[in-house]
Scaffold this active site. Structure first.
Site, PDB file in Angstrom:
ATOM      1  N   GLY A   1       0.833  -1.196   0.000  1.00  0.00           N
ATOM      2  CA  GLY A   1       0.000   0.000   0.000  1.00  0.00           C
ATOM      3  C   GLY A   1       0.862   1.238   0.000  1.00  0.00           C
TER       4      GLY A   1
ATOM      5  CB  CYS B   1       5.427  -4.289   0.316  1.00  0.00           C
ATOM      6  SG  CYS B   1       6.465  -2.853   0.053  1.00  0.00           S
ATOM      7  CE1 TYR B   2       1.011   1.129   5.228  1.00  0.00           C
ATOM      8  CE2 TYR B   2      -0.336  -0.760   5.817  1.00  0.00           C
ATOM      9  CZ  TYR B   2       0.011   0.567   6.002  1.00  0.00           C
ATOM     10  OH  TYR B   2      -0.630   1.316   6.949  1.00  0.00           O
TER      11      TYR B   2
ATOM     12  CG  HIS C   1       5.481  -5.919  -4.462  1.00  0.00           C
ATOM     13  ND1 HIS C   1       4.203  -5.698  -4.005  1.00  0.00           N
ATOM     14  CD2 HIS C   1       6.212  -4.861  -4.054  1.00  0.00           C
ATOM     15  CE1 HIS C   1       4.157  -4.549  -3.356  1.00  0.00           C
ATOM     16  NE2 HIS C   1       5.371  -4.017  -3.373  1.00  0.00           N
TER      17      HIS C   1
ATOM     18  CD  GLU D   1       2.256  -8.428  -5.274  1.00  0.00           C
ATOM     19  OE1 GLU D   1       3.118  -9.172  -4.750  1.00  0.00           O
ATOM     20  OE2 GLU D   1       2.000  -7.292  -4.846  1.00  0.00           O
TER      21      GLU D   1
ATOM     22  CG  ASP E   1     -18.084  -9.984 -19.977  1.00  0.00           C
ATOM     23  OD1 ASP E   1     -17.234 -10.848 -20.280  1.00  0.00           O
ATOM     24  OD2 ASP E   1     -17.785  -8.805 -19.706  1.00  0.00           O
TER      25      ASP E   1
ATOM     26  CE  LYS F   1     -13.817 -10.001 -21.489  1.00  0.00           C
ATOM     27  NZ  LYS F   1     -15.001  -9.131 -21.527  1.00  0.00           N
TER      28      LYS F   1
HETATM   29  N1  GLN Z   1       4.538   2.746   1.820  1.00  0.00           N
HETATM   30  C1  GLN Z   1       5.373   1.658   2.226  1.00  0.00           C
HETATM   31  C2  GLN Z   1       6.832   1.939   1.856  1.00  0.00           C
HETATM   32  O1  GLN Z   1       7.114   2.842   1.126  1.00  0.00           O
HETATM   33  C3  GLN Z   1       4.910   0.360   1.584  1.00  0.00           C
HETATM   34  C4  GLN Z   1       5.115   0.314   0.105  1.00  0.00           C
HETATM   35  C5  GLN Z   1       4.470  -0.884  -0.550  1.00  0.00           C
HETATM   36  O2  GLN Z   1       3.673  -1.576   0.041  1.00  0.00           O
HETATM   37  N2  GLN Z   1       4.790  -1.083  -1.833  1.00  0.00           N
HETATM   38  O3  GLN Z   1       7.703   1.244   2.330  1.00  0.00           O
END
Ligand code: GLN
Length: 546
Positions: free
Chosen positions: A69, A96-97, A187, A189, A246, A402
């Site tokens: 986030g 991450c966040y 990340h 994903e 769809d 989709k």
């Molecule tokens: N804002 C947080 C950071 O800068 C998390 C970033 C993120 O989740 N990509 O470390």
């Protein structure tokens, strides 16, 4: 007030029948990809905003993923999860966040880093007695990962240990000593982390023990049973079809579930493609056996469009409004006829082909200051109809992406051409005839479009292009044809490639192809003496012209 069919009415929703990983969204632009990747692993996953209260959740996930986030966990208005999730006893993975949120919950030691870290990094999984942590099982010790963060953990939270590091991130992966709690700074994903999907599999399957039973066959079976239970022995359902993927898949599914008690309505607005109405009718009725009513309202639409010369919004509004009027009148007729049938009951339901990305869009976490929209805005059926006639929504595709809809279509025997069809806007050719829409202008645009698409298909390029069409520009240019000076209109061709339709690149045809199309259009379409190719990407252009 209408009831949402999938809002806890039935016990059979996918998250109650499939092992589900819950993804809590902190507003990252990649959150939907987490869900997407898990589904690719045949593990069912749903996304909810990070503000979801556990006590309001009517089902129990097999595991929880906290997304990335844009916020900083230490800010006063930063979003935080319901702490009850840490007591639920299911494995949790913070990305991450999400990692920073886990650390914040366990000692609050998260700080702004001195350097931001964006892009590739080499990750080293730590070995314990010769083995890497379960999260990194079967992954090479040197893993290419993708980072995007500015904050970092100030220290290891109590009772956690390090399971992976990078050169700049000593806490690239952490795990709790005796609880299934994991955090990673990178990340998994995104495709920039090539083996990320394996890591997600290690978490979902290896650690959470989620079954990999999310398959289309199973979903179709369950969905058919769900629709039958929902609609009952006699209930009837009404739905609009357009010939698009769809609405066709949704209609075929309804037909499989309840046969002729599903009524499909196709409104011919006079702005469909060449021969399209007949073709859709043929496919839906003859090939797919769907109970379809076609209403030719082309005069109503084309007469009403007269005089709208310089206002694309007015065009769209008029077409949308007229569509509802026509559809509503037909619904009343079908309802009356149905009321007299001894076999069936009242029409109580309205089918809508809402897809999961629309749902995601409506529930994504938009930040501390923004209010979160609810599911109820998804779709776009007029409130007037829902409320006025008391119709309830049925949305059998609302859990699907989709490509999952396409897969369902294949399972249901829908022809390849239809499944791979480019999107076509509701107002149809009306927004591809720039300026005033008249019968003559529609005929020109239609013919040019037909030639363009026919050539694209002949060249085997159709499936490589996301959307292609011809538009008619309301200007005249000079040309010479048969030694005569002519003053005629201009066709603009557009073809784009995109994965999400949010941004798009133009498709790079070879010149011979474009020349062939141009020659055919000028020769075969009366009233056109020039052909142009639109070179504008999105942004700044939109995909459609109006
Ligand atoms: N804002 C947080 C950071 O800068 C998390 C970033 C993120 O989740 N990509 O470390």
């Amino acid at each position: 007030k209408y009831i949402m069919a999938n809002n806890g009415v039935l016990p059979d929703e996918p998250h109650k029948t499939f092992d589900t990983i819950l993804t809590l969204d902190f507003g990252s632009q990649y959150t939907h990809l987490i869900t997407r990747r898990l589904r690719e692993l045949n593990v069912y996953s749903e996304m909810l905003p990070c503000t979801q209260k556990l006590q309001d959740l009517s089902w129990k996930p097999k595991g929880i993923i906290l997304s990335g986030g844009p916020y900083s966990v230490y800010d006063d208005d930063a979003p935080h999860v319901d702490p009850a999730i840490f007591e639920l006893g299911v494995p949790i993975l913070g990305i991450c966040y999400g990692l920073q949120e886990i650390a914040w919950h366990n000692g609050k030691n998260v700080v702004a880093g001195t350097e931001r870290e964006y892009g590739h990094s080499e990750l080293k999984a730590k070995r314990f007695d010769g083995h890497v942590d379960l999260l990194f099982k079967d992954l090479e010790d040197d893993l290419k990962v993708w980072m995007s963060h500015g904050d970092k953990l100030g220290a290891l939270p109590p009772s956690f240990h390090i399971i992976a590091t990078t050169k700049n991130a000593p806490f690239a992966g952490i795990a709790h000593e005796n609880k299934p709690l994991y955090g990673i700074q990178f990340h998994p994903e995104v495709t920039h982390t090539p083996r990320g999907i394996k890591l997600l599999e290690n978490f979902a399957v290896g650690i959470c023990k989620a079954k990999q039973d999310w398959t289309m066959d199973k979903f179709v079976d369950k969905e058919l049973a769900r629709i039958r239970a929902l609609v009952g022995e006699k209930g009837q359902v009404l739905g609009a079809v357009s010939g698009g993927v769809d609405s066709t898949v949704a209609a075929k599914l309804m037909h499989e579930a309840i046969g002729d008690r599903f009524h499909a309505v196709l409104v011919d607005n006079g702005c469909m493609r060449l021969n399209e109405c007949e073709q859709v009718k043929k496919t839906l009725t003859e090939h797919l056996g769907i109970n379809l009513t076609v209403i030719d309202a082309s005069d109503l639409f084309l007469d009403g469009l007269k005089g709208i010369t310089d206002n694309p919004e007015a065009k769209r509004k008029f077409i949308g409004g007229t569509f509802i009027d026509v559809f509503e009148a037909e619904a009343l007729k079908i309802e009356k006829a149905a009321a007299n049938s001894p076999k069936a009951g009242k029409i109580e339901w309205f089918l809508q082909g809402t897809l999961y990305p629309d749902v995601i869009e409506s529930i994504s976490f938009k930040g501390p200051s923004a209010t979160i929209k609810t599911h109820h805005n998804v779709g776009g059926l007029p409130e007037r109809m829902m409320n006025g006639q008391g119709l309830k929504l049925i949305e059998p595709l609302r859990e699907l992406f989709k490509d999952e809809v396409r897969e369902m279509g294949r399972k249901l025997g829908i022809p390849h051409d239809l499944i791979m069809r480019h999107p076509f806007p509701g107002p149809g050719i009306a927004i591809r005839v720039l300026g005033e829409v008249t019968r003559e202008q529609v005929a020109i645009a239609r013919k040019a479009d037909y030639i363009f698409i026919e050539e694209i298909k002949a060249a085997g390029l159709y499936d490589q292009i996301s959307q292609a069409f011809a538009a008619l520009l309301p200007v005249k240019a000079v040309g010479v044809m048969g030694d005569k000076r002519v003053h005629q209109q201009v066709i603009s061709l557009r073809a784009v490639q995109t994965t999400d339709f949010m941004t798009a690149n133009i498709f790079r045809f070879d010149w011979d192809f474009l020349e062939r199309v141009s020659t055919r259009i000028v020769n075969e379409v009366d009233g056109v003496c020039r052909v142009e190719y639109d070179l504008t990407s999105k942004p700044p252009g939109t995909i459609e012209m109006e």
